[in-house]
Design a protein around this motif. Structure first.
Motif, short mmCIF file in Angstrom:
data_model
loop_
_atom_site.label_atom_id
_atom_site.label_comp_id
_atom_site.label_asym_id
_atom_site.label_seq_id
_atom_site.Cartn_x
_atom_site.Cartn_y
_atom_site.Cartn_z
N LYS A 563 6.38 8.57 -3.16
CA LYS A 563 7.36 9.03 -2.18
C LYS A 563 6.74 9.78 -1.01
CE LYS A 563 8.24 13.31 -4.78
NZ LYS A 563 9.25 14.13 -5.45
N ASP A 564 5.51 10.32 -1.21
CA ASP A 564 4.91 11.08 -0.11
C ASP A 564 4.26 10.19 0.92
OD1 ASP A 564 2.72 10.19 -1.45
OD2 ASP A 564 1.81 12.16 -1.78
N GLY A 565 4.26 8.88 0.68
CA GLY A 565 3.77 7.95 1.69
C GLY A 565 2.27 7.81 1.77
N LEU A 566 1.51 8.44 0.87
CA LEU A 566 0.05 8.33 0.94
C LEU A 566 -0.37 6.88 0.75
CD1 LEU A 566 -0.99 11.44 -1.13
CD2 LEU A 566 -1.35 11.08 1.31
N SER A 567 -1.37 6.47 1.51
CA SER A 567 -1.79 5.07 1.49
C SER A 567 -3.21 4.92 1.02
CB SER A 567 -1.67 4.47 2.90
OG SER A 567 -2.29 3.21 2.93
N ALA A 568 -3.43 3.98 0.10
CA ALA A 568 -4.79 3.69 -0.33
C ALA A 568 -5.40 2.55 0.47
CB ALA A 568 -4.80 3.31 -1.81
N VAL A 569 -4.66 1.94 1.40
CA VAL A 569 -5.17 0.82 2.18
C VAL A 569 -6.18 1.33 3.20
CG1 VAL A 569 -3.42 0.93 4.00
CG2 VAL A 569 -4.51 -1.24 3.50
N LYS A 570 -7.20 0.51 3.47
CA LYS A 570 -8.20 0.88 4.47
C LYS A 570 -7.79 0.36 5.84
CE LYS A 570 -12.23 0.96 1.41
NZ LYS A 570 -13.56 0.37 1.14
N ARG A 581 -1.57 8.09 5.92
CA ARG A 581 -0.25 7.95 5.32
C ARG A 581 0.62 7.15 6.27
NH1 ARG A 581 1.61 12.64 3.38
NH2 ARG A 581 -0.42 13.62 3.48
N PHE A 582 1.58 6.40 5.70
CA PHE A 582 2.53 5.65 6.53
C PHE A 582 3.72 6.55 6.88
CE2 PHE A 582 0.27 1.93 6.51
CZ PHE A 582 0.01 1.41 5.24
N ALA A 583 4.16 6.42 8.11
CA ALA A 583 5.34 7.18 8.53
C ALA A 583 6.55 6.74 7.69
CB ALA A 583 5.62 6.95 10.01
N PRO A 584 7.39 7.67 7.28
CA PRO A 584 8.54 7.32 6.42
C PRO A 584 9.45 6.28 7.10
CG PRO A 584 8.23 9.70 6.54
CD PRO A 584 7.32 9.10 7.56
N GLU A 585 9.87 5.29 6.30
CA GLU A 585 10.88 4.29 6.70
C GLU A 585 10.48 3.46 7.93
OE1 GLU A 585 14.74 6.75 4.99
OE2 GLU A 585 14.56 6.41 7.15
N THR A 586 9.16 3.29 8.15
CA THR A 586 8.73 2.42 9.28
C THR A 586 8.17 1.10 8.78
OG1 THR A 586 6.57 3.52 9.31
CG2 THR A 586 8.26 4.35 10.82
N TYR A 587 7.60 1.09 7.58
CA TYR A 587 7.15 -0.12 6.91
C TYR A 587 6.25 -1.03 7.77
CZ TYR A 587 11.06 1.44 4.02
OH TYR A 587 11.92 2.21 3.26
N PRO A 588 5.12 -0.54 8.27
CA PRO A 588 4.20 -1.43 8.99
C PRO A 588 3.51 -2.39 8.03
CG PRO A 588 3.22 0.73 8.71
CD PRO A 588 4.63 0.84 8.21
N ILE A 604 -3.99 11.13 9.25
CA ILE A 604 -3.40 10.21 10.22
C ILE A 604 -2.11 9.62 9.66
CG2 ILE A 604 -3.72 7.99 11.39
CD1 ILE A 604 -6.67 8.62 11.56
N THR A 605 -1.06 9.64 10.47
CA THR A 605 0.20 8.99 10.11
C THR A 605 0.28 7.68 10.87
OG1 THR A 605 1.24 11.16 9.84
CG2 THR A 605 2.70 9.25 9.98
N VAL A 606 0.52 6.59 10.14
CA VAL A 606 0.49 5.24 10.72
C VAL A 606 1.90 4.80 11.10
CG1 VAL A 606 -0.19 2.84 10.34
CG2 VAL A 606 -1.53 4.70 9.32
N TYR A 607 2.04 4.29 12.33
CA TYR A 607 3.31 3.77 12.82
C TYR A 607 3.10 2.35 13.37
CZ TYR A 607 4.99 8.65 13.11
OH TYR A 607 5.36 9.94 12.84
#
Length: 716
Positions: A563-570, A581-588, A604-607
């Motif tokens: 739920k915290d949006g942390l991302s393991a993707v490079k 981390r991915f920005a909440p509810e943006t789903y890139p 970094i927050t990804v949008y």
């Protein structure tokens, strides 16, 4: 080859108190040790240390340095030992020879891939005694004068390139302009012989066209100054080919457009007379705007002091004039060697202060070595320091800060103090609020605005000009990354251990430190956070019963996509080393353009690029970071996408939609009914997809179903 008595006479001419016996002893010892060794030119090898010693007599250096020049190759190329040199010539000479020997060994093992580390060792080896560097520069100068005897073109090119990048700038930084000019010109001759020959030919033609213009201008300058009661020495000079080539390249101009092919030096007795001479020249001939520099009131970092001006002078020709005292001229010619002479003069406090100022840049290099950083950063920093041109700015209290051309308020802040740079949030330049990327100009008064909550931004690196600022920014970012990695790694481990139903307290995790060779838990967490340590490996070490299982991977996925949006993707871009981390509810999704917003201390927050939430960062462009996806086709990951499907309210509609999504290799993770009326369902579906292409295929297929009216991908 210079004879023994000739060398001694040259030293005694400027230093009557020189240790004549020591020099004679070193001459005989070195000649005996080198014996029948030959150079590439066929000359006796001993001719090389003699020539190096002769070059150093032009700098009027002390007996110990001259003796070091005579002995500098004995340990490396003969059977001499440091103990033997200490016994025969004393500990001071032995230490100097040892320093030069270390530099030589670094130089001989130099490869392009190792250049940065070698240069780091180079600076450490010479930082204790600057005379080591002076001997090495003289050694390189003589080697460059005989470079043409080396048969291998590749070796000649390597030596010339190294001279251009390292030794010539070092000579300039030491203020030994004659060394720098000759080293650059000799390297230029090897690296670009055609350009040099063309330039020399055009220069000869230009000289013939000018005729006696240089002498006529010189005589008229002397006459004009004498007319006002100022008796001085005026000398004409001609620039070296490489110096002209560099200026033509930088400005994009032709040889004829250069204003200072021929320049003049006016040598007077005092600082007051320097300004008198300037006044006489400027009232006699019009000056060229923008071509005046006063390095007397604001000296260069290497101690150089002089007044530079360009005028439309005698014969209506552009004339560059340098005005200086005899002492300033000696410093300009001999550089740090002249400071050495004046420092040795008893009671000359001003000279001692100048000497200390000249060494300031070297102390900063050593300070950077002590603070760590990579060899590549150190090499970059050193080159920035050595090649810098200068602007002079002031603090609100009037403190003078010298910076390289192109410097910004960030550079200014770090030049004042590292803490001021680290906490800089804004600036005032001459009383006006201006952006931190503003390029400073001579005479600017800069006030730095600070905040204790501020941390250096990675975006600053793009517009700073000083090595000190760049090094401090990177150091702070590394520390911030380490803290962020540690926080992220701790969360990932907790997810893995919770999924396995095991405790993950600090006391439990400390069991893994020895086996995984980690100093403490912070290092352990950081290794997991930056991806260099598999969290499953930590689970296996602490709880051996999980060894060989795939349990940890499941835990990692839950921790990574929770739920915290942390991302393991490079992702690649300016994001390396930062938690993402991915920005909440943006789903890139991979395949579409994304951008990162940097938050110091958080990562970094990804949008997706079209996210409406990005509008709130429009005025903070320094936080924007371009990113691209880096996925592994052999180990595909899935990402959450969200669709809004408007379907007919009839029996079987939901079943058809769910079956089609499954047929296309996707899985529904969440489904909610946003609205339902007599005719239609409005359904929100979260599903796992591999990338944008995968989602597009599913959307196209859904649009083809007779029960589906519309498929929309919501964007926020």
């Amino acid at each position: 080859m210079m004879r023994q008595y000739e060398l001694v006479d040259r030293v005694l001419a400027y230093d009557p108190k020189a240790d004549e016996a020591l020099i004679n002893r070193a001459y005989v010892y070195a000649m005996k040790q080198h014996g029948s060794q030959k150079r590439a030119s066929g000359d006796p090898y001993f001719s090389h240390p003699i020539e190096v010693a002769g070059i150093l007599t032009d700098l009027k250096l002390d007996s110990a340095t001259i003796v070091t020049a005579l002995l500098h190759d004995t340990v490396e190329d003969t059977g001499s030992t440091m103990d033997e040199l200490t016994e025969l010539f004393g500990p001071q000479v032995a230490q100097l020879v040892d320093g030069v020997t270390k530099l030589t060994r670094i130089e001989l093992t130099s490869e392009h891939s190792k250049q940065a580390e070698n240069f780091r060792k180079f600076m450490l080896a010479m930082s204790n005694d600057i005379r080591v560097l002076l001997v090495k520069l003289a050694d390189r100068l003589h080697n460059m004068r005989t470079l043409h005897f080396i048969k291998s073109q590749e070796k000649r090119q390597r030596i010339a390139q190294e001279t251009m990048e390292i030794y010539a700038p070092l000579a300039g930084r030491m203020g030994i302009q004659e060394f720098r000019d000759e080293l650059e010109d000799l390297a230029f001759k090897e690296l670009n012989p055609e350009a040099r020959e063309t330039l020399l030919k055009r220069l000869n033609d230009f000289r013939e066209e000018s005729g006696d213009a240089v002498e006529n201008i010189r005589e008229e300058l002397i006459a004009k100054l004498a007319e006002h009661g100022l008796h001085c020495t005026v000398a004409g000079r001609e620039k070296r080919p490489y110096s002209m080539w560099r200026k033509m390249e930088r400005r994009g101009i032709s040889l004829e457009q250069l204003s200072d092919i021929f320049g003049f030096r006016v040598i007077v007795d005092s600082e007051e007379e320097c300004y008198r001479a300037l006044g006489i020249l400027h009232t006699s001939w019009p000056m060229v705007p923008g071509r005046f520099k006063d390095y007397i009131s604001t000296p260069k970092n290497n101690g150089y002091r002089s007044i530079h001006t360009t005028m439309i002078g005698p014969l209506r020709k552009r004339v560059e004039v340098q005005i200086r005292t005899k002492k300033m001229h000696e410093v300009a010619e001999l550089g740090i060697a002249a400071h050495w002479i004046y420092k040795e003069a008893a009671g000359d406090a001003a000279a001692t202060q100048e000497f200390a100022a000249t060494f300031r840049w070297l102390r900063q290099l050593v300070e950077m070595l002590e603070h760590g950083g990579t060899p590549e950063e150190f090499l970059e920093y050193s080159k920035l320091q050595m090649y810098s041109d200068q602007v002079f700015c002031f603090t609100p209290k009037g403190l003078l800060i010298t910076l390289p051309r192109g410097a910004t308020p960030i550079d200014f802040a770090y030049a004042v103090h590292t803490d001021i740079g680290d906490t800089c949030v804004g600036c005032k330049i001459n009383g006006r609020h201006l952006p931190l990327r503003t390029v400073l100009k001579n005479g600017d008064e800069v006030e730095i605005i600070r905040s204790a909550a501020q941390r250096p931004s990675p975006a600053w690196e793009a517009f700073v000009a000083t090595g000190k600022a760049r090094s401090a920014i990177r150091r702070s970012i590394r520390a911030s990354k380490q803290a962020e990695f540690s926080r992220l790694g701790k969360q990932i481990l907790k997810g893995v251990f919770d999924s396995a139903g095991k405790e993950s307290s600090d006391a439990v995790l400390e069991r893994a430190l020895g086996a995984l060779r980690k100093q403490d838990l912070t290092e352990l967490f950081a290794s997991v956070g930056d991806g260099t340590l598999d969290p499953g490996r930590v689970l296996e070490v602490v709880y051996p019963e999980f060894e060989g299982t795939k349990f940890a991977k499941t835990g990692l996925k839950k921790a990574a996509n929770g739920k915290d949006g942390l991302s393991a993707v490079k992702l690649t871009g300016r994001s390396e080393g930062l938690a993402i981390r991915f920005a909440p509810e943006t789903y890139p999704l991979p395949g579409e353009r994304i951008v990162g917003i940097l938050t110091p201390g958080e990562g970094i927050t990804v949008y997706p690029i079209d996210a409406s939430a990005l509008q709130e960062f429009d005025e903070e462009s320094q936080r924007w970071i371009d990113l691209t996806w880096e996925t592994d086709p052999e180990n595909p990951q899935t990402f959450t996408a969200q669709l809004r499907v408007i379907a007919r309210n009839e029996v079987g509609s939901l079943g058809h939609i769910a079956m089609l999504i499954a047929d296309y290799g996707s899985n529904i993770t969440n489904l909610s009914l946003a609205q339902r009326d007599v005719d239609f369902y409005d359904i929100q579906i979260d599903l796992d997809v591999r990338d944008l292409k995968h989602l597009t295929r599913i959307m196209s297929a859904l649009n083809g179903l007779s029960c589906v009216n519309k498929v929309i991908r919501p964007r926020r």
